[in-house]
Scaffold this motif. Structure first.
Motif, PDB file in Angstrom:
ATOM      1  N   LEU A  97       0.826  -1.211   0.000  1.00 36.78           N
ATOM      2  CA  LEU A  97       0.000   0.000   0.000  1.00 36.78           C
ATOM      3  C   LEU A  97       0.863   1.266   0.000  1.00 36.78           C
ATOM      4  CD1 LEU A  97      -2.799  -1.102   2.531  1.00 36.78           C
ATOM      5  CD2 LEU A  97      -2.993  -0.859   0.042  1.00 36.78           C
ATOM      6  N   MET A  98       1.940   1.233   0.781  1.00 34.59           N
ATOM      7  CA  MET A  98       2.817   2.406   0.857  1.00 34.59           C
ATOM      8  C   MET A  98       3.506   2.667  -0.490  1.00 34.59           C
ATOM      9  SD  MET A  98       4.516   1.894   4.658  1.00 34.59           S
ATOM     10  CE  MET A  98       5.430   3.415   4.579  1.00 34.59           C
ATOM     11  N   CYS A  99       3.964   1.600  -1.157  1.00 35.59           N
ATOM     12  CA  CYS A  99       4.603   1.762  -2.467  1.00 35.59           C
ATOM     13  C   CYS A  99       3.585   2.227  -3.505  1.00 35.59           C
ATOM     14  CB  CYS A  99       5.253   0.454  -2.916  1.00 35.59           C
ATOM     15  SG  CYS A  99       6.719  -0.013  -1.973  1.00 35.59           S
ATOM     16  N   THR A 100       2.359   1.690  -3.426  1.00 37.31           N
ATOM     17  CA  THR A 100       1.303   2.113  -4.352  1.00 37.31           C
ATOM     18  C   THR A 100       0.988   3.586  -4.169  1.00 37.31           C
ATOM     19  OG1 THR A 100       0.343  -0.115  -4.315  1.00 37.31           O
ATOM     20  CG2 THR A 100      -1.054   1.672  -5.111  1.00 37.31           C
ATOM     21  N   GLN A 101       0.912   3.992  -2.896  1.00 36.21           N
ATOM     22  CA  GLN A 101       0.634   5.417  -2.609  1.00 36.21           C
ATOM     23  C   GLN A 101       1.710   6.320  -3.185  1.00 36.21           C
ATOM     24  OE1 GLN A 101       2.576   7.200  -0.028  1.00 36.21           O
ATOM     25  NE2 GLN A 101       1.475   9.113  -0.453  1.00 36.21           N
ATOM     26  N   TYR A 102       2.982   5.883  -3.104  1.00 39.93           N
ATOM     27  CA  TYR A 102       4.059   6.699  -3.660  1.00 39.93           C
ATOM     28  C   TYR A 102       4.007   6.702  -5.189  1.00 39.93           C
ATOM     29  CZ  TYR A 102       8.710   8.566  -4.594  1.00 39.93           C
ATOM     30  OH  TYR A 102       9.748   9.343  -5.042  1.00 39.93           O
ATOM     31  N   GLY A 103       3.728   5.533  -5.777  1.00 44.30           N
ATOM     32  CA  GLY A 103       3.664   5.456  -7.233  1.00 44.30           C
ATOM     33  C   GLY A 103       2.536   6.284  -7.816  1.00 44.30           C
ATOM     34  N   LEU A 104       1.428   6.399  -7.089  1.00 46.61           N
ATOM     35  CA  LEU A 104       0.287   7.178  -7.580  1.00 46.61           C
ATOM     36  C   LEU A 104       0.586   8.674  -7.643  1.00 46.61           C
ATOM     37  CD1 LEU A 104      -2.726   5.382  -5.808  1.00 46.61           C
ATOM     38  CD2 LEU A 104      -2.110   5.316  -8.232  1.00 46.61           C
ATOM     39  N   LYS A 105       1.637   9.109  -6.951  1.00 49.68           N
ATOM     40  CA  LYS A 105       2.007  10.529  -7.026  1.00 49.68           C
ATOM     41  C   LYS A 105       2.368  10.940  -8.451  1.00 49.68           C
ATOM     42  CE  LYS A 105       3.864  11.059  -2.322  1.00 49.68           C
ATOM     43  NZ  LYS A 105       5.086  11.404  -1.540  1.00 49.68           N
ATOM     44  N   ALA A 106       2.883   9.957  -9.220  1.00 55.90           N
ATOM     45  CA  ALA A 106       3.302  10.269 -10.591  1.00 55.90           C
ATOM     46  C   ALA A 106       2.159  10.149 -11.587  1.00 55.90           C
ATOM     47  CB  ALA A 106       4.449   9.334 -11.006  1.00 55.90           C
ATOM     48  N   ARG A 107       1.018   9.669 -11.134  1.00 54.53           N
ATOM     49  CA  ARG A 107      -0.111   9.456 -12.048  1.00 54.53           C
ATOM     50  C   ARG A 107      -0.617  10.787 -12.602  1.00 54.53           C
ATOM     51  NH1 ARG A 107      -5.740   6.231 -10.556  1.00 54.53           N
ATOM     52  NH2 ARG A 107      -6.612   6.226 -12.674  1.00 54.53           N
ATOM     53  N   GLY A 108      -0.766  10.854 -13.898  1.00 54.09           N
ATOM     54  CA  GLY A 108      -1.302  12.052 -14.546  1.00 54.09           C
ATOM     55  C   GLY A 108      -0.298  13.162 -14.772  1.00 54.09           C
ATOM     56  N   LEU A 109       0.920  13.002 -14.261  1.00 55.76           N
ATOM     57  CA  LEU A 109       1.927  14.051 -14.452  1.00 55.76           C
ATOM     58  C   LEU A 109       2.662  13.843 -15.779  1.00 55.76           C
ATOM     59  CD1 LEU A 109       3.562  14.234 -10.894  1.00 55.76           C
ATOM     60  CD2 LEU A 109       1.903  15.825 -11.887  1.00 55.76           C
ATOM     61  N   PRO A 110       2.879  14.914 -16.548  1.00 55.37           N
ATOM     62  CA  PRO A 110       3.673  14.772 -17.781  1.00 55.37           C
ATOM     63  C   PRO A 110       5.108  14.376 -17.446  1.00 55.37           C
ATOM     64  CG  PRO A 110       3.267  17.092 -17.284  1.00 55.37           C
ATOM     65  CD  PRO A 110       2.431  16.298 -16.336  1.00 55.37           C
ATOM     66  N   HIS A 111       5.739  13.633 -18.352  1.00 55.57           N
ATOM     67  CA  HIS A 111       7.069  13.087 -18.061  1.00 55.57           C
ATOM     68  C   HIS A 111       8.154  14.151 -17.977  1.00 55.57           C
ATOM     69  CE1 HIS A 111       6.105   8.669 -19.315  1.00 55.57           C
ATOM     70  NE2 HIS A 111       5.234   9.177 -18.452  1.00 55.57           N
ATOM     71  N   ASN A 112       7.857  15.356 -18.456  1.00 57.58           N
ATOM     72  CA  ASN A 112       8.846  16.430 -18.337  1.00 57.58           C
ATOM     73  C   ASN A 112       8.585  17.328 -17.136  1.00 57.58           C
ATOM     74  OD1 ASN A 112       6.493  17.572 -19.298  1.00 57.58           O
ATOM     75  ND2 ASN A 112       7.463  18.758 -20.926  1.00 57.58           N
ATOM     76  N   ASP A 113       7.586  16.963 -16.321  1.00 60.45           N
ATOM     77  CA  ASP A 113       7.275  17.737 -15.122  1.00 60.45           C
ATOM     78  C   ASP A 113       8.334  17.463 -14.048  1.00 60.45           C
ATOM     79  OD1 ASP A 113       5.802  17.982 -12.316  1.00 60.45           O
ATOM     80  OD2 ASP A 113       4.751  19.255 -13.752  1.00 60.45           O
ATOM     81  N   GLU A 114       8.737  18.510 -13.336  1.00 61.36           N
ATOM     82  CA  GLU A 114       9.788  18.369 -12.331  1.00 61.36           C
ATOM     83  C   GLU A 114       9.381  17.419 -11.211  1.00 61.36           C
ATOM     84  OE1 GLU A 114      11.041  22.119 -10.866  1.00 61.36           O
ATOM     85  OE2 GLU A 114      11.824  22.825 -12.794  1.00 61.36           O
ATOM     86  N   ARG A 115       8.112  17.421 -10.841  1.00 62.50           N
ATOM     87  CA  ARG A 115       7.650  16.523  -9.773  1.00 62.50           C
ATOM     88  C   ARG A 115       7.728  15.072 -10.222  1.00 62.50           C
ATOM     89  NH1 ARG A 115       1.841  18.872  -8.798  1.00 62.50           N
ATOM     90  NH2 ARG A 115       2.098  19.134 -11.047  1.00 62.50           N
ATOM     91  N   TYR A 116       7.339  14.800 -11.462  1.00 69.42           N
ATOM     92  CA  TYR A 116       7.417  13.437 -11.992  1.00 69.42           C
ATOM     93  C   TYR A 116       8.871  12.961 -12.034  1.00 69.42           C
ATOM     94  CZ  TYR A 116       7.212   9.562 -15.318  1.00 69.42           C
ATOM     95  OH  TYR A 116       7.354   8.336 -15.920  1.00 69.42           O
TER      96      TYR A 116
END
Length: 518
Positions: free
Chosen positions: A76-95
């Motif tokens: 669950l913890m890894c899934t929660q972290y992975g979902l942070k990248a969901r919907g972000l463009p690949h050139n976004d600094e957060r992604y």
């Protein structure tokens, strides 16, 4: 879609699977390590351990449920972290930051299950201590050592596997031109932390584990089982060897890339880049190396451009640090070359054609001058001022200037044939050679200077060139230059023209010409 592209696109899912497999492997390792812990050794000799094992057997459903929960928590913890990248463009600094930190974050979350499992065991032990007065000291120590060991195994497998895949497949697609050092990094990803982790995993922890085991065996009167200590040491050595191989690869691969890029740069290839996709000091070094390559490319471009403006000899002279105002008195030969009746000629041609004609003319003569060690000091309209013996001092500067003048005559004949075939006007020039002492150096303001020569020799050479039209000669050589040529002045090659009076000079100067190519 290739396997590489498919992996990069869905790598978070694969990373999660790797975390699960790493923990499964840690569970398998637990069965091996169990034979080296005091629980197995003393289960028949110490009542408290037997009571604890009996409790676990009687409440198998409860312990299995605790184990499942311990597995679900890191997922669950890894899934929660992975979902942070969901919907972000690949050139976004957060992604990008999420992808760079994912090995560390997944590794830390991946061992959360072992921490939870140990906390659950503490709760069970506290319950037994309260209800039946179970002695839990040695059990807690044994359990803590086991969980620490298994956590290290899981963390090592997760972190180094994900970091290797990240550096090899994922990060190169995010940083195709490098620049990973601009992204913040975690403390664990630094080279210092990796070496400390390696030292702890390969040396400190096995030694600590073995020391505590032997201490408990001696303290509680438990006899070790045969060669189990040696087996454990052997396993620790294998683990240390595996860690060393991983660490070696982590640093050998980027250093190999740097070496290959450095060799290419030494061969003059400033377009090469070294892509080191690791968010540690090696990544910083790779980006600094690429920045250095760009800087070297710019400096080489400036050096080449500078050499086209002031000639390579003067460029090299200035780049050696000779940029202070001032100069030195040296012996040299000064050449002036001017096109005859150029003003009239230029008035009959469009400006663009005049510039093209001059560029072709100067290019041809420049080759003749530089071929004999001459330096074009400046272009003055349609005139050329060239120096021989400066800034590279030679004893043959007069001879070099004379040979350059001969080549310039031949080159002009070739150019005129080419001009005639294209319907362009013919050119005629006058060349003057004069030798003597000149003051050579950087002259001008502190913020704007020019490497040039001044003195009576320069003025005399300029005025001698002005006499070429008066005497109808394309080459006039002063007595000072003829003396340095060591040529018989009565020869058919060098002939006396006149004893001329130059403006500003009291004494007349003897002038000669060369008839060999006239």
């Amino acid at each position: 879609m290739s396997a590489r592209i498919f992996f990069v696109k869905h790598h978070i899912i694969f990373y999660g699977i790797i975390c699960i497999l790493a923990n499964l492997l840690a569970v398998i390792s637990a069965s091996v390590l169990a034979s080296f812990t005091p629980e197995t050794i003393a289960s028949n000799q110490w009542t408290s351990l037997k009571e604890w094992i009996d409790f676990l057997c009687k409440h198998e459903m409860l312990t299995n449920f605790a184990g499942i929960i311990s597995y679900l928590i890191p997922i669950l913890m890894c899934t929660q972290y992975g979902l942070k990248a969901r919907g972000l463009p690949h050139n976004d600094e957060r992604y990008i930051e999420i992808m760079v930190h994912i090995p560390t974050e997944f590794a830390l979350r991946g061992i959360a299950g072992w921490i939870c499992n140990f906390l659950v065991e503490l709760c069970f032990l506290a319950y037994l201590k309260i209800t039946v007065g179970l002695k839990v000291g040695i059990i807690i120590i044994s359990s803590a050592i086991s969980h620490i060991c298994l956590s290290i195994i899981a963390f090592t497998l997760i972190f180094f596997t994900l970091e290797t895949l990240n550096r090899t497949l994922v990060l190169p697609s995010i940083y195709p031109d490098g620049g990973i050092s601009s992204t913040s990094r975690t403390h664990i990803s630094s080279i210092k932390s990796l070496f400390l982790f390696h030292f702890f995993s390969a040396a400190v922890f096995p030694s600590l584990f073995l020391g505590i085991r032997l201490f408990m065996s001696m303290y509680y009167g438990i006899d070790p089982n045969g060669y189990s200590d040696f087996v454990f040491v052997g396993l620790a050595l294998l683990a240390g060897f595996a860690m060393s191989c991983l660490m070696t690869r982590f640093f050998q691969a980027p250093l190999k890339k740097l070496t290959e890029s450095a060799n290419k740069i030494s061969e003059g290839d400033y377009e090469c880049k070294t892509i080191i996709c690791s968010n540690d000091e090696m990544g910083v070094l790779g980006d600094a190396f690429n920045a250095m390559t760009v800087s070297l490319k710019e400096k080489e471009f400036m050096r080449d451009t500078f050499g086209k403006i002031v000639t390579p000899q003067v460029r090299d002279y200035l780049l050696k640090g000779n940029v202070a105002l001032g100069g030195e008195t040296v012996d040299a030969t000064v050449m002036f070359c001017d096109i005859r009746s150029f003003t009239t000629l230029s008035e009959s041609m469009p400006p663009r054609e005049v510039v093209a004609l001059l560029n072709e003319y100067f290019t041809g003569l420049e080759k003749c001058i530089t071929a004999h060690g001459g330096v074009i000091n400046k272009y003055i309209g349609d005139a050329i001022m060239a120096l021989f013996g400066i800034p590279v001092h030679t004893q043959t500067h007069a001879h070099d200037a004379f040979e350059a003048a001969q080549d310039m005559r031949q080159e002009l004949l070739k150019m005129n044939k080419s001009f005639a075939s294209r319907g362009m006007p013919q050119l005629h020039f006058g060349i003057a050679l004069h030798s003597g002492s000149v003051l050579a150096g950087n002259i001008g303001a502190a913020s704007r200077m020019e490497y040039t020569v001044i003195g009576d020799t320069v003025n005399a050479a300029s005025r001698i060139e002005g006499l070429c039209k008066q005497y109808g000669k394309d080459l006039l050589i002063s007595q000072a230059t003829v003396d340095l040529l060591n040529i018989n002045q009565n020869s058919k090659k060098i002939v006396f023209v006149d004893e001329a009076e130059l403006r500003g000079k009291k004494e007349k100067i003897r002038l000669y010409t060369d008839l060999s190519n006239a």
